[in-house]
Design an enzyme around this catalytic site. Structure first.
Site, PDB file in Angstrom:
ATOM      1  N   TYR A 268       0.810  -1.218   0.000  1.00 59.10           N
ATOM      2  CA  TYR A 268       0.000   0.000   0.000  1.00 59.10           C
ATOM      3  C   TYR A 268       0.845   1.272   0.000  1.00 59.10           C
ATOM      4  O   TYR A 268       0.341   2.360   0.203  1.00 59.10           O
ATOM      5  CB  TYR A 268      -0.945   0.006   1.215  1.00 59.10           C
ATOM      6  CG  TYR A 268      -2.006  -1.086   1.179  1.00 59.10           C
ATOM      7  CD1 TYR A 268      -2.061  -2.000   0.145  1.00 59.10           C
ATOM      8  CD2 TYR A 268      -2.952  -1.191   2.182  1.00 59.10           C
ATOM      9  CE1 TYR A 268      -3.023  -3.003   0.105  1.00 59.10           C
ATOM     10  CE2 TYR A 268      -3.924  -2.192   2.164  1.00 59.10           C
ATOM     11  CZ  TYR A 268      -3.948  -3.090   1.118  1.00 59.10           C
ATOM     12  OH  TYR A 268      -4.899  -4.072   1.085  1.00 59.10           O
TER      13      TYR A 268
ATOM     14  N   LYS B  95       4.488 -14.819   3.726  1.00 58.84           N
ATOM     15  CA  LYS B  95       4.358 -15.821   2.654  1.00 58.84           C
ATOM     16  C   LYS B  95       5.739 -15.988   2.053  1.00 58.84           C
ATOM     17  O   LYS B  95       5.943 -15.840   0.855  1.00 58.84           O
ATOM     18  CB  LYS B  95       3.324 -15.279   1.649  1.00 58.84           C
ATOM     19  CG  LYS B  95       2.851 -16.237   0.600  1.00 58.84           C
ATOM     20  CD  LYS B  95       1.973 -17.340   1.102  1.00 58.84           C
ATOM     21  CE  LYS B  95       1.754 -18.357  -0.010  1.00 58.84           C
ATOM     22  NZ  LYS B  95       1.481 -19.705   0.453  1.00 58.84           N
TER      23      LYS B  95
ATOM     24  N   ASP C  12      -1.792 -18.100   4.340  1.00 57.26           N
ATOM     25  CA  ASP C  12      -2.909 -18.964   3.941  1.00 57.26           C
ATOM     26  C   ASP C  12      -3.262 -19.928   5.070  1.00 57.26           C
ATOM     27  O   ASP C  12      -4.444 -20.215   5.331  1.00 57.26           O
ATOM     28  CB  ASP C  12      -2.599 -19.713   2.636  1.00 57.26           C
ATOM     29  CG  ASP C  12      -1.182 -20.259   2.577  1.00 57.26           C
ATOM     30  OD1 ASP C  12      -0.367 -19.901   3.450  1.00 57.26           O
ATOM     31  OD2 ASP C  12      -0.885 -21.068   1.679  1.00 57.26           O
TER      32      ASP C  12
ATOM     33  N   ASP D 223      -4.750  -6.408   6.172  1.00 58.28           N
ATOM     34  CA  ASP D 223      -6.054  -5.922   5.711  1.00 58.28           C
ATOM     35  C   ASP D 223      -7.015  -7.113   5.581  1.00 58.28           C
ATOM     36  O   ASP D 223      -8.171  -7.076   6.039  1.00 58.28           O
ATOM     37  CB  ASP D 223      -5.854  -5.233   4.351  1.00 58.28           C
ATOM     38  CG  ASP D 223      -7.060  -4.421   3.926  1.00 58.28           C
ATOM     39  OD1 ASP D 223      -8.050  -4.381   4.680  1.00 58.28           O
ATOM     40  OD2 ASP D 223      -7.015  -3.823   2.837  1.00 58.28           O
TER      41      ASP D 223
ATOM     42  N   ASP E 154     -10.207  -8.454   8.283  1.00 58.91           N
ATOM     43  CA  ASP E 154     -11.614  -8.521   7.862  1.00 58.91           C
ATOM     44  C   ASP E 154     -12.195  -9.903   8.159  1.00 58.91           C
ATOM     45  O   ASP E 154     -13.360 -10.035   8.548  1.00 58.91           O
ATOM     46  CB  ASP E 154     -11.763  -8.168   6.382  1.00 58.91           C
ATOM     47  CG  ASP E 154     -11.934  -6.655   6.193  1.00 58.91           C
ATOM     48  OD1 ASP E 154     -11.835  -5.919   7.202  1.00 58.91           O
ATOM     49  OD2 ASP E 154     -12.170  -6.215   5.059  1.00 58.91           O
TER      50      ASP E 154
END
Ligand code: ATP
Length: 357
Positions: A137, A188, A221, A245, A249
């Site tokens: 971002y 990751k 994941d 992010d 959520d």
């Protein structure tokens, strides 16, 4: 000395939930005997469309100098499809005040709200430290041959040693201060080999300074699967901006939905902070009185904690829990109260003598 709050209600339901949150905060101030003052600022879509103002540097400097923290409602308006004003107000505040910690509690307040079978408030209770100023971002990238069949779009992830180390350290310090015992870092690095390598190495190095805290790593994941399968294993999770992010959520859903998710953007060294409910401006329900104010009220509880009013913060959380238990909620949680009705209920609960609660 009075706590001074700069309120930016913003757009849509921000204009309903922020006044509700401040009303509850004022009731907590009366109950616990601290002084509170606030001033509202009109940054948002209306102002942007009127005179082009988003949040100029001089105004932000004024807010940060004259107020203890900022309470933001929501920004986003269909009349500004490019979201320029929202980017400047939210992302601009995070980066210009260097609020590098995005702190998101994933805390189930009442069993009835959890979509996971057999899980209750004791099982869903952790915090996510999301890096707030770098990563995907940061806005680095560009187009080649835009608009042609051969178009190329590049979006780069920026990760600095300083940026990674300070968010990882903040997570460990939180775990130590709150006696939480474990920190899980999620990345990751099997696929994203450069940024992942930096995150993983930094995490291992910082962990050595906290030998009493269990340091664990999960690929993102796997983290998402484990948050659904067995959320009780987590206490503190730290991750980058993009993964943060997404996992927060998911966290919002296992804690009862977007109407209950609170957040803080903080710089632990300067103590500058901006607090905001996680939901957006919800133009579909703006002005109908159906906006759930509880995310903002829980955000206000985080703000009280930050201001050193821990007892008041816990009492505000207890009031929210009581409102849910008694069905004193807006329609999204199955109740029939309006936004203001919920705020009034919470104020009355806070003002009742303890023996009646
Ligand atoms: P943005 O694009 O800024 O994220 P949004 O409002 O479209 O804004 P969400 O906040 O994710 O996105 O909200 C999605 C929907 O959830 C809203 O349109 C609304 O119907 C509902 N919603 C969001 N917040 C609340 C709330 N506080 N109370 C009740 N319903 C809400």
């Amino acid at each position: 000395m009075a706590h001074r709050i700069a309120a930016i209600p913003g757009d849509g339901i921000g204009n309903e939930v922020v006044p509700a949150g401040l009303t509850v905060m004022a009731a907590a101030a009366r109950r616990f005997g601290f002084d509170l003052s606030w001033e509202s600022f009109d940054y948002g879509a209306d102002r942007y469309l009127r005179d082009g103002t988003t949040l100029p540097d001089a105004d932000l400097a004024h807010l940060s100098e004259h107020f203890d923290c900022i309470l933001l409602g929501a920004v986003g308006d269909p009349r500004v499809p490019g979201m320029e004003h929202a980017r400047d107000i939210v992302l601009g505040t995070r980066t210009r005040l260097d609020l590098y910690v995005n702190l998101r509690p994933i805390k189930l307040i009442h069993e009835s709200l959890c979509p996971l079978k057999g899980k209750g408030p004791r099982d869903v209770d952790f915090v996510v430290f999301r890096e707030n100023t770098e990563g995907m971002y940061a806005g680095a990238g560009g187009f080649l041959a835009k608009g042609t069949p051969g178009e190329v779009a590049i979006q780069e992830s920026i990760n600095t040693r300083r940026g990674v180390e300070r968010i990882v350290r903040a997570a460990f310090l939180w775990a130590r201060a709150h006696d939480l015992g474990r920190v899980c870092m999620s990345d990751k690095h099997n696929a994203l080999r450069y940024e992942g390598d930096l995150w993983y190495r930094t995490f291992r190095e910082v962990a050595r300074d906290f030998p009493e805290i269990e340091a664990r790593h999960l690929y993102v994941d796997v983290l998402t699967m484990e948050m659904v399968r067995a959320p009780e294993q987590f206490r503190v999770v730290v991750t980058n901006n993009l993964f943060g992010d997404i996992v927060t959520d998911l966290g919002a859903q296992i804690q009862g939905g977007i109407g209950l998710a609170a957040s803080a953007n903080v710089n632990p060294e300067t103590r500058r902070a901006m607090f905001e409910p996680v939901h957006g401006s919800a133009p579909d329900i703006a002005g109908t009185g159906r906006a759930n104010p509880l995310a903002t009220v829980l955000t206000v509880a985080m703000m009280l904690e930050h201001l050193g009013e821990g007892r008041a913060a816990r009492e505000v959380e207890a009031a929210v829990s009581a409102a849910i238990a008694e069905g004193a909620t807006t329609p999204d949680l199955g109740g029939s109260l309006t936004t203001d009705g919920v705020a009034r209920w919470l104020c009355q609960w806070l003002e009742r003598p303890e023996t009646l609660r």
